[in-house]
Design a protein around this motif. Structure first.
Motif, short mmCIF file in Angstrom:
data_model
loop_
_atom_site.label_atom_id
_atom_site.label_comp_id
_atom_site.label_asym_id
_atom_site.label_seq_id
_atom_site.Cartn_x
_atom_site.Cartn_y
_atom_site.Cartn_z
N ASP A 195 2.28 1.62 -3.41
CA ASP A 195 1.22 2.09 -4.31
C ASP A 195 1.05 3.61 -4.23
N HIS A 196 0.94 4.14 -3.02
CA HIS A 196 0.75 5.60 -2.88
C HIS A 196 2.01 6.37 -3.25
N SER A 216 0.84 -1.21 0.00
CA SER A 216 0.00 0.00 0.00
C SER A 216 0.87 1.25 0.00
N THR A 242 2.10 6.75 -6.92
CA THR A 242 1.21 7.81 -7.37
C THR A 242 1.91 9.16 -7.26
N GLU A 302 -7.14 4.51 2.05
CA GLU A 302 -7.70 5.35 0.98
C GLU A 302 -7.40 6.84 1.18
N PHE A 307 3.19 11.15 2.56
CA PHE A 307 4.04 10.73 1.44
C PHE A 307 4.98 11.82 0.93
N SER A 336 -1.49 4.63 4.68
CA SER A 336 -1.56 4.17 3.29
C SER A 336 -2.91 3.54 2.96
N THR A 374 3.15 7.56 8.16
CA THR A 374 2.30 7.53 6.96
C THR A 374 0.99 6.80 7.23
N PRO A 420 -4.59 8.75 2.08
CA PRO A 420 -3.16 8.67 2.36
C PRO A 420 -2.60 9.95 2.98
#
Ligand SMILES: Nc1nc2c(ncn2[C@@H]2O[C@H](COP(=O)(O)OP(=O)(O)OP(=O)(O)O)[C@@H](O)[C@H]2O)c(=O)[nH]1
Ligand SMILES: [Mg+2]
Length: 310
Positions: free
Chosen positions: A55-56, A52, A59, A220, A225, A218, A216, A222
């Motif tokens: 993933d963020h 997770s 992004t 929905e 980051f 992580s 952090t 987030p």
């Protein structure tokens, strides 16, 4: 990154996994094209939220127009059965992005083992012009720890109330951490974890940059980051520009050279032994292992000298 490059890279990695006989020279050609990507290792207990986080972070990096390779180590161990499926679901939206290359490495194949193959895969990625190469491993085994020796920056993911902080401490993961990610900071207990960790960092001591702690979330929603991005970049600058940073790189490089020599030499010796049926037969159940090893080594050295004409 063009589709054909993605395919070429995927092919090279498969070749690495299958331990192609010309691996060293192929790797050396690739290495000559390397672009100095930032290798970031992300490790931590099963379920800590590593995928997770990746993933963020992907992004965010894509917003900054960076190119990224992700290597997810998929130890087909009981610890993370089904991890691969989970990763695929979690990083789904990045799979179709041509500036993101995602590959998982499995334990099977490669005589040199998972760790060696993963390191080679990371280096292979570097020839294809990524800005960042992210490596996700589950911090449970020695070989997963070993993979992190190739990372420029190793981040350890911890979560509140998971009890993994002491485990991480005992497993020697502390020593390789350049940065701590306190993930799931939406859960209660994050402050307590933070102060425990600060104490442990203090006790462990370290040379060079003190590992920062980044909180952090992580899920929905987030958060944290940008701080993480900044901390990674700061560590990169430290490696590039300070004496202790440069020394760290040099040590890692030396370790890797030793390892490659060990692997190649062992392959050669093993092959010569396995081709010799008389040797196999001479292994009786009450043999003296020291004596046998000494004798076989002697023979191997003698044959070597014969080969090189010296
Ligand atoms: N509450 C909370 N849950 C989270 C957070 N991040 C991830 N999770 C959940 O934690 C679980 C594990 O997340 P993953 O990202 O798969 O964790 P992992 O460390 O990659 O797991 P393995 O690869 O199997 O070791 C999932 O159910 C996530 O939805 C967070 O910040 N807060
Ligand atoms: Mg994962």
């Amino acid at each position: 990154m063009a589709n054909q490059d993605q395919r070429a890279l995927a092919k090279v990695i498969t070749m690495i996994e299958n331990d192609h006989p010309k691996k060293l020279s192929i790797m050396s050609d690739l290495n000559a094209r390397k672009k100095n990507a930032h290798y970031i290792g992300i490790t931590g207990s099963p379920g800590a939220g590593k995928s997770s986080v990746v993933d963020h972070f992907l992004t965010l990096l894509r917003e900054k127009n960076k190119k990224i390779a992700v290597i997810a180590v998929d130890p087909t161990s009981p610890f993370s059965g089904g991890a691969l499926l989970g990763d695929r679901v979690r990083m789904q939206k990045h799979f179709t992005d041509e500036n993101v290359f995602i590959r998982s490495m499995a334990t099977r194949g490669s005589i040199g083992g998972l760790a060696r193959a993963t390191k080679d895969a990371i280096r292979a990625c570097d020839a294809y012009g990524f800005d960042y190469i992210l490596i996700e491993t589950v911090g449970v085994g020695q070989s997963e720890l070993d993979i992190m020796k190739v990372a420029d920056t190793t981040a350890v993911v911890l979560t509140p109330n998971s009890g993994d902080i002491m485990q991480v401490f005992k497993a020697g993961i502390m020593e390789i951490a350049d940065l701590f990610i306190l993930n799931k900071s939406d859960l209660p207990g994050v402050n307590k974890l933070k102060s425990q960790l600060e104490d442990l960092i203090h006790i462990a001591g370290h040379k060079g940059l003190e590992p920062p702690i980044i909180e952090t979330t992580s899920s929905e929603k987030p958060s944290g980051f940008d701080n993480l991005y900044e901390a990674f970049n700061k560590h990169w600058t430290y490696l590039e520009e300070t004496k202790t940073g440069k020394e760290k790189r040099q040590e890692q490089l030396q370790y890797e050279v030793y390892e490659l020599i060990q692997e190649e030499l062992w392959k050669e010796i093993k092959q010569s032994i396995e081709q010799d049926e008389a040797k196999q037969r001479s292994l009786s159940e009450h043999g003296d292992p020291y004596q046998i090893a000494e004798q076989w080594l002697k023979e191997w050295r003698r044959n070597r000298k014969g080969d090189s004409g010296g």
